[in-house]
Motif scaffolding. Structure first.
Motif, PDB file in Angstrom:
ATOM      1  N   ILE A   3       0.861  -1.175   0.000  1.00 20.04           N
ATOM      2  CA  ILE A   3       0.000   0.000   0.000  1.00 20.04           C
ATOM      3  C   ILE A   3       0.898   1.225   0.000  1.00 20.04           C
ATOM      4  O   ILE A   3       1.783   1.358   0.856  1.00 20.04           O
ATOM      5  CB  ILE A   3      -0.908   0.012   1.244  1.00 20.04           C
ATOM      6  N   SER A  18       1.244  -4.918   3.945  1.00 17.90           N
ATOM      7  CA  SER A  18       0.205  -5.296   4.889  1.00 17.90           C
ATOM      8  C   SER A  18      -0.393  -6.649   4.546  1.00 17.90           C
ATOM      9  O   SER A  18      -0.459  -7.042   3.386  1.00 17.90           O
ATOM     10  CB  SER A  18      -0.897  -4.234   4.890  1.00 17.90           C
ATOM     11  N   GLN A  20      -3.520  -7.143   5.369  1.00 19.09           N
ATOM     12  CA  GLN A  20      -4.930  -6.827   5.229  1.00 19.09           C
ATOM     13  C   GLN A  20      -5.358  -6.995   3.777  1.00 19.09           C
ATOM     14  O   GLN A  20      -4.564  -6.830   2.856  1.00 19.09           O
ATOM     15  CB  GLN A  20      -5.207  -5.377   5.656  1.00 19.09           C
ATOM     16  N   ASP A  24     -10.596  -4.556   3.012  1.00 17.97           N
ATOM     17  CA  ASP A  24     -10.466  -4.039   4.377  1.00 17.97           C
ATOM     18  C   ASP A  24      -9.786  -2.680   4.396  1.00 17.97           C
ATOM     19  O   ASP A  24     -10.188  -1.780   5.137  1.00 17.97           O
ATOM     20  CB  ASP A  24      -9.690  -5.019   5.255  1.00 17.97           C
ATOM     21  N   VAL A  25      -8.748  -2.518   3.585  1.00 20.56           N
ATOM     22  CA  VAL A  25      -8.036  -1.241   3.521  1.00 20.56           C
ATOM     23  C   VAL A  25      -8.952  -0.155   2.962  1.00 20.56           C
ATOM     24  O   VAL A  25      -9.027   0.952   3.489  1.00 20.56           O
ATOM     25  CB  VAL A  25      -6.754  -1.369   2.670  1.00 20.56           C
ATOM     26  N   GLU A  26      -9.683  -0.483   1.913  1.00 18.63           N
ATOM     27  CA  GLU A  26     -10.593   0.485   1.310  1.00 18.63           C
ATOM     28  C   GLU A  26     -11.699   0.884   2.289  1.00 18.63           C
ATOM     29  O   GLU A  26     -12.059   2.058   2.392  1.00 18.63           O
ATOM     30  CB  GLU A  26     -11.208  -0.099   0.040  1.00 18.63           C
ATOM     31  N   LEU A  41      -3.121   1.885   9.247  1.00 16.58           N
ATOM     32  CA  LEU A  41      -2.673   0.696   8.520  1.00 16.58           C
ATOM     33  C   LEU A  41      -1.825  -0.150   9.454  1.00 16.58           C
ATOM     34  O   LEU A  41      -1.069   0.381  10.265  1.00 16.58           O
ATOM     35  CB  LEU A  41      -1.823   1.088   7.309  1.00 16.58           C
ATOM     36  N   ILE A  61      -3.510   1.032  -3.667  1.00 14.18           N
ATOM     37  CA  ILE A  61      -3.634  -0.302  -3.085  1.00 14.18           C
ATOM     38  C   ILE A  61      -3.174  -1.303  -4.126  1.00 14.18           C
ATOM     39  O   ILE A  61      -3.782  -1.439  -5.186  1.00 14.18           O
ATOM     40  CB  ILE A  61      -5.090  -0.582  -2.657  1.00 14.18           C
TER      41      ILE A  61
END
Length: 74
Positions: A3, A18, A20, A24-26, A41, A61
Motif C-alpha cells: 500500500i 500489509s 490486510q 479491508d483497507v478500502e 494501517l 492499493i
C-alpha cells in the motif's frame, strides 16, 4: 499486499506491506475520510501507521499476493 500513501506537500510516499485485504483497507480509508479522523494501517509485523486524513493526497492499493519468492526467514 503493498500500500502506497502519498502525503500532500511531501516528495516521498509511505509504503506499507500489509496482510490486510484490499477490501479491508478500502473500508478503513472510507470510514476515516468520512469521520475526518485518522487512517490506520497495520503492516505484516503488527506495527501500526497512523495517518491524518486531511494530509492524504492519494492511496495506491496494490494487488494481493499469495506468496513471496526469496530467501526470507520463515
Amino acid at each position: 499486499m503493498e500500500i502506497k500513501v502519498g502525503i500532500q506537500h511531501v516528495n516521498r510516499e509511505i509504503v506499507v506491506d500489509s496482510a490486510q485485504s484490499a477490501a479491508d483497507v478500502e473500508k478503513a480509508l472510507t470510514q476515516a475520510l468520512k469521520s475526518g479522523g485518522v487512517f490506520t494501517l497495520t503492516d505484516e509485523r503488527g506495527r501500526k501507521v497512523l495517518l491524518p486524513t486531511d494530509s492524504i493526497g492519494y492511496v495506491d492499493i496494490g494487488e494481493e499476493s499469495t506468496r513471496r519468492v526469496g530467501f526470507g526467514g520463515v
